[in-house]
Design a protein around this motif. Structure first.
Motif, PDB file in Angstrom:
ATOM      1  N   ASP A  34     -16.597   1.695  69.518  1.00  0.00           N
ATOM      2  CA  ASP A  34     -17.170   2.782  68.719  1.00  0.00           C
ATOM      3  C   ASP A  34     -17.167   2.417  67.238  1.00  0.00           C
ATOM      4  O   ASP A  34     -18.162   2.622  66.542  1.00  0.00           O
ATOM      5  CB  ASP A  34     -16.404   4.089  68.933  1.00  0.00           C
ATOM      6  CG  ASP A  34     -16.733   4.754  70.260  1.00  0.00           C
ATOM      7  OD1 ASP A  34     -17.721   4.360  70.912  1.00  0.00           O
ATOM      8  OD2 ASP A  34     -15.995   5.678  70.639  1.00  0.00           O
ATOM      9  N   LYS A  35     -16.063   1.857  66.773  1.00  0.00           N
ATOM     10  CA  LYS A  35     -15.961   1.467  65.366  1.00  0.00           C
ATOM     11  C   LYS A  35     -16.941   0.342  65.043  1.00  0.00           C
ATOM     12  O   LYS A  35     -17.622   0.379  64.012  1.00  0.00           O
ATOM     13  CB  LYS A  35     -14.534   1.040  65.041  1.00  0.00           C
ATOM     14  CG  LYS A  35     -13.552   2.195  65.057  1.00  0.00           C
ATOM     15  CD  LYS A  35     -12.138   1.731  64.826  1.00  0.00           C
ATOM     16  CE  LYS A  35     -11.179   2.897  64.997  1.00  0.00           C
ATOM     17  NZ  LYS A  35      -9.783   2.485  64.953  1.00  0.00           N
ATOM     18  N   VAL A  36     -17.017  -0.653  65.915  1.00  0.00           N
ATOM     19  CA  VAL A  36     -17.917  -1.783  65.675  1.00  0.00           C
ATOM     20  C   VAL A  36     -19.369  -1.334  65.725  1.00  0.00           C
ATOM     21  O   VAL A  36     -20.170  -1.676  64.846  1.00  0.00           O
ATOM     22  CB  VAL A  36     -17.654  -2.916  66.698  1.00  0.00           C
ATOM     23  CG1 VAL A  36     -18.737  -3.982  66.627  1.00  0.00           C
ATOM     24  CG2 VAL A  36     -16.281  -3.531  66.466  1.00  0.00           C
ATOM     25  N   LEU A  37     -19.722  -0.557  66.750  1.00  0.00           N
ATOM     26  CA  LEU A  37     -21.111  -0.106  66.879  1.00  0.00           C
ATOM     27  C   LEU A  37     -21.523   0.788  65.713  1.00  0.00           C
ATOM     28  O   LEU A  37     -22.653   0.677  65.214  1.00  0.00           O
ATOM     29  CB  LEU A  37     -21.308   0.622  68.210  1.00  0.00           C
ATOM     30  CG  LEU A  37     -21.219  -0.260  69.457  1.00  0.00           C
ATOM     31  CD1 LEU A  37     -21.204   0.603  70.716  1.00  0.00           C
ATOM     32  CD2 LEU A  37     -22.333  -1.277  69.504  1.00  0.00           C
ATOM     33  N   ASP A  38     -20.622   1.646  65.267  1.00  0.00           N
ATOM     34  CA  ASP A  38     -20.923   2.488  64.097  1.00  0.00           C
ATOM     35  C   ASP A  38     -21.167   1.623  62.866  1.00  0.00           C
ATOM     36  O   ASP A  38     -22.098   1.858  62.095  1.00  0.00           O
ATOM     37  CB  ASP A  38     -19.787   3.477  63.824  1.00  0.00           C
ATOM     38  CG  ASP A  38     -19.708   4.600  64.846  1.00  0.00           C
ATOM     39  OD1 ASP A  38     -20.691   4.810  65.589  1.00  0.00           O
ATOM     40  OD2 ASP A  38     -18.653   5.264  64.891  1.00  0.00           O
ATOM     41  N   GLY A  58     -30.724   4.421  69.122  1.00  0.00           N
ATOM     42  CA  GLY A  58     -30.961   4.247  70.560  1.00  0.00           C
ATOM     43  C   GLY A  58     -30.263   3.013  71.099  1.00  0.00           C
ATOM     44  O   GLY A  58     -29.642   3.057  72.170  1.00  0.00           O
ATOM     45  N   ALA A  59     -30.355   1.912  70.365  1.00  0.00           N
ATOM     46  CA  ALA A  59     -29.678   0.685  70.783  1.00  0.00           C
ATOM     47  C   ALA A  59     -28.165   0.862  70.737  1.00  0.00           C
ATOM     48  O   ALA A  59     -27.446   0.414  71.637  1.00  0.00           O
ATOM     49  CB  ALA A  59     -30.104  -0.474  69.885  1.00  0.00           C
ATOM     50  N   ARG A  60     -27.664   1.563  69.707  1.00  0.00           N
ATOM     51  CA  ARG A  60     -26.234   1.811  69.591  1.00  0.00           C
ATOM     52  C   ARG A  60     -25.739   2.658  70.767  1.00  0.00           C
ATOM     53  O   ARG A  60     -24.720   2.376  71.373  1.00  0.00           O
ATOM     54  CB  ARG A  60     -25.938   2.521  68.256  1.00  0.00           C
ATOM     55  CG  ARG A  60     -24.457   2.678  67.967  1.00  0.00           C
ATOM     56  CD  ARG A  60     -24.132   4.128  67.582  1.00  0.00           C
ATOM     57  NE  ARG A  60     -22.712   4.320  67.457  1.00  0.00           N
ATOM     58  CZ  ARG A  60     -21.918   4.649  68.481  1.00  0.00           C
ATOM     59  NH1 ARG A  60     -22.397   4.809  69.686  1.00  0.00           N
ATOM     60  NH2 ARG A  60     -20.627   4.822  68.309  1.00  0.00           N
TER      61      ARG A  60
END
Length: 70
Positions: A34-38, A58-60
């Motif tokens: 979650d932290k990395v994707l954010d 959308g990709a996230r």
């Protein structure tokens, strides 16, 4: 935009691998991912000036569904 689509497709292929799914299906992976994707989504939005915000989210979201346990 073709480059973005290629990256998204390769990411989806990677995340669909059974070994990757098993390794990433944990609470610890969920928190970290979650932290990395954010962070990645934020950087991508900054670099593109928000022009592709909907596609980036959308990709996230697609990646987040494949990682962790939530």
């Amino acid at each position: 935009m073709a480059g973005f689509d290629d990256i998204t497709k390769k990411a989806q292929e990677f995340l669909n691998d059974d070994k990757v799914k098993d390794a990433l299906n944990s609470e610890q992976a969920e928190d970290i991912s979650d932290k990395v994707l954010d962070g990645v989504a934020g950087v991508a939005n900054t670099v593109t000036g928000g022009k592709f915000e909907e596609q980036i989210e959308g990709a996230r979201s697609a990646a987040d569904e494949k990682i962790g346990n939530e």
